[in-house]
Design a protein around this motif. Structure first.
Motif, short mmCIF file in Angstrom:
data_model
loop_
_atom_site.label_atom_id
_atom_site.label_comp_id
_atom_site.label_asym_id
_atom_site.label_seq_id
_atom_site.Cartn_x
_atom_site.Cartn_y
_atom_site.Cartn_z
N PRO A 15 0.84 -1.20 0.00
CA PRO A 15 0.00 0.00 0.00
C PRO A 15 0.87 1.25 0.00
CG PRO A 15 0.04 -0.97 2.18
CD PRO A 15 0.78 -1.92 1.27
N VAL A 16 0.30 2.33 -0.47
CA VAL A 16 1.03 3.60 -0.50
C VAL A 16 0.94 4.23 0.89
CG1 VAL A 16 1.09 5.91 -1.53
CG2 VAL A 16 0.50 3.92 -2.94
N ARG A 17 2.11 4.55 1.43
CA ARG A 17 2.15 5.16 2.76
C ARG A 17 1.64 6.59 2.66
NH1 ARG A 17 4.69 4.33 7.65
NH2 ARG A 17 5.09 6.23 8.82
N PRO A 18 0.70 6.96 3.55
CA PRO A 18 0.21 8.34 3.52
C PRO A 18 1.30 9.30 3.99
CG PRO A 18 -0.84 7.09 5.30
CD PRO A 18 0.03 6.15 4.55
N SER A 19 1.25 10.49 3.48
CA SER A 19 2.21 11.51 3.93
C SER A 19 1.68 12.13 5.22
CB SER A 19 2.41 12.57 2.85
OG SER A 19 1.26 13.38 2.75
N ASP A 22 -1.46 14.04 4.94
CA ASP A 22 -2.73 13.33 4.77
C ASP A 22 -3.49 13.19 6.08
OD1 ASP A 22 -2.32 13.02 2.05
OD2 ASP A 22 -1.32 11.08 2.29
N CYS A 23 -2.80 13.37 7.21
CA CYS A 23 -3.42 13.26 8.52
C CYS A 23 -3.88 14.64 8.97
CB CYS A 23 -2.41 12.68 9.53
SG CYS A 23 -3.03 12.56 11.21
N CYS A 31 -7.66 6.72 11.87
CA CYS A 31 -6.74 7.67 11.24
C CYS A 31 -6.26 7.07 9.92
CB CYS A 31 -5.56 7.93 12.17
SG CYS A 31 -4.26 8.99 11.48
N VAL A 32 -5.83 7.90 9.00
CA VAL A 32 -5.30 7.37 7.73
C VAL A 32 -4.10 6.45 7.98
CG1 VAL A 32 -6.11 9.25 6.26
CG2 VAL A 32 -3.88 9.44 7.35
N PHE A 33 -3.37 6.68 9.06
CA PHE A 33 -2.24 5.81 9.39
C PHE A 33 -2.70 4.47 9.96
CE2 PHE A 33 -0.13 9.97 9.24
CZ PHE A 33 0.86 9.67 8.31
N GLU A 38 -3.37 -1.34 8.70
CA GLU A 38 -4.21 -2.50 8.40
C GLU A 38 -3.94 -3.01 6.98
OE1 GLU A 38 -8.20 -1.23 9.14
OE2 GLU A 38 -7.86 -1.01 11.30
N ALA A 39 -3.82 -2.08 6.05
CA ALA A 39 -3.53 -2.47 4.66
C ALA A 39 -2.15 -3.11 4.55
CB ALA A 39 -3.62 -1.26 3.74
#
Length: 76
Positions: A15-19, A22-23, A31-33, A38-39
């Motif tokens: 999965p693409v790690r959020p920057s 993004d939070c 949270c997006v993290f 989970e992904a």
């Protein structure tokens, strides 16, 4: 059963790690993290399963040639 080929069974992609941007930093649940974690767990499981499916079969030793039957020698 025929073995899967890479075109039939492509390798899972991480999965693409959020920057950090993004939070929203407001304590959202999830949270997006959290979603990323989970992904990432699902990806790691899928990757391990994929690697097991595509592992090379254990190589057997080189086949031996059959020995010729020995005939008893006559003593003089």
């Amino acid at each position: 059963m025929p073995r899967a080929t890479p075109s039939d069974d492509p390798q899972p992609q991480p999965p693409v790690r959020p920057s950090l941007d993004d939070c929203c930093h407001s304590g959202c649940i999830p949270c997006v993290f959290d979603l990323y974690d989970e992904a990432l767990e699902r990806y790691q499981i899928a990757l391990a399963e994929w690697q097991a499916r595509h592992a090379a079969p254990p190589r057997a030793g080189k086949p031996r040639k059959p020995r010729k039957a020995r005939t008893p020698r006559m003593r003089r």
